[in-house]
Motif scaffolding. Sequence first.
Motif, short mmCIF file in Angstrom:
data_model
loop_
_atom_site.label_atom_id
_atom_site.label_comp_id
_atom_site.label_asym_id
_atom_site.label_seq_id
_atom_site.Cartn_x
_atom_site.Cartn_y
_atom_site.Cartn_z
N ARG A 270 -71.72 -16.23 -37.80
CA ARG A 270 -71.60 -15.58 -39.11
C ARG A 270 -71.23 -14.10 -38.96
NH1 ARG A 270 -76.83 -18.99 -41.21
NH2 ARG A 270 -75.63 -20.85 -41.78
N ALA A 271 -71.79 -13.44 -37.96
CA ALA A 271 -71.44 -12.03 -37.73
C ALA A 271 -69.98 -11.90 -37.30
CB ALA A 271 -72.37 -11.43 -36.67
N MET A 272 -69.53 -12.79 -36.41
CA MET A 272 -68.14 -12.72 -35.95
C MET A 272 -67.17 -13.12 -37.06
SD MET A 272 -68.27 -13.66 -31.91
CE MET A 272 -69.20 -15.17 -32.01
N ARG A 273 -67.59 -14.04 -37.93
CA ARG A 273 -66.75 -14.40 -39.08
C ARG A 273 -66.59 -13.19 -40.01
NH1 ARG A 273 -68.59 -19.53 -42.05
NH2 ARG A 273 -70.36 -18.19 -42.51
N SER A 274 -67.64 -12.41 -40.16
CA SER A 274 -67.56 -11.19 -40.96
C SER A 274 -66.58 -10.20 -40.35
CB SER A 274 -68.95 -10.55 -41.08
OG SER A 274 -68.87 -9.30 -41.72
N VAL A 275 -66.63 -10.05 -39.03
CA VAL A 275 -65.68 -9.17 -38.34
C VAL A 275 -64.26 -9.68 -38.54
CG1 VAL A 275 -64.90 -8.37 -36.07
CG2 VAL A 275 -67.33 -8.29 -36.64
N ALA A 276 -64.07 -10.98 -38.41
CA ALA A 276 -62.73 -11.57 -38.57
C ALA A 276 -62.18 -11.33 -39.97
CB ALA A 276 -62.77 -13.06 -38.25
N ARG A 277 -63.01 -11.48 -40.99
CA ARG A 277 -62.56 -11.23 -42.38
C ARG A 277 -62.14 -9.78 -42.56
NH1 ARG A 277 -66.97 -14.66 -44.06
NH2 ARG A 277 -68.22 -12.79 -44.30
N GLN A 278 -62.93 -8.86 -42.03
CA GLN A 278 -62.59 -7.44 -42.16
C GLN A 278 -61.29 -7.11 -41.41
OE1 GLN A 278 -66.03 -4.67 -41.68
NE2 GLN A 278 -67.16 -6.58 -41.36
N LEU A 279 -61.13 -7.70 -40.22
CA LEU A 279 -59.92 -7.47 -39.44
C LEU A 279 -58.70 -8.03 -40.16
CD1 LEU A 279 -58.91 -6.30 -36.76
CD2 LEU A 279 -59.38 -8.53 -35.71
N MET A 280 -58.83 -9.18 -40.80
CA MET A 280 -57.73 -9.77 -41.56
C MET A 280 -57.37 -8.90 -42.75
SD MET A 280 -55.45 -12.01 -41.74
CE MET A 280 -55.82 -13.41 -40.74
N ARG A 281 -58.38 -8.32 -43.43
CA ARG A 281 -58.09 -7.41 -44.54
C ARG A 281 -57.32 -6.19 -44.05
NH1 ARG A 281 -63.30 -8.85 -46.61
NH2 ARG A 281 -64.25 -7.03 -45.68
#
Length: 98
Positions: free
Chosen positions: A59-70
């Motif tokens: 879940r933490a890495m998914r949050s990082v991935a979403r921010q990086l995609m933005r």
Amino acid sequence: MTTTREWKVDLVLTEDDGTTRACAKLATDDGTITGYGTAHCSPQDVDVPRIGDELAAARAMRSVARQLMREADSDLEAVGAGPGGPPGPGYGWPYTTP
């Protein structure tokens, strides 16, 4: 010419009374992106700490991935390749689901 970059992810897990918390920090050339995740063990479930670690970390890495995609979307728009820009030569790679 081949270019290599190395980005490091620091992942810290803490567990307290059936709740696992994860903090993932991705260090890029431009700064740090931080994501958080949690997992809770239900009282009727068998307490398997590894499962809580896996869920909270994912879940933490998914949050990082979403921010990086933005950030990538914003950068694409800045060069006219985003959804609001004119049709361009097709920058980047298409996103596909596995």
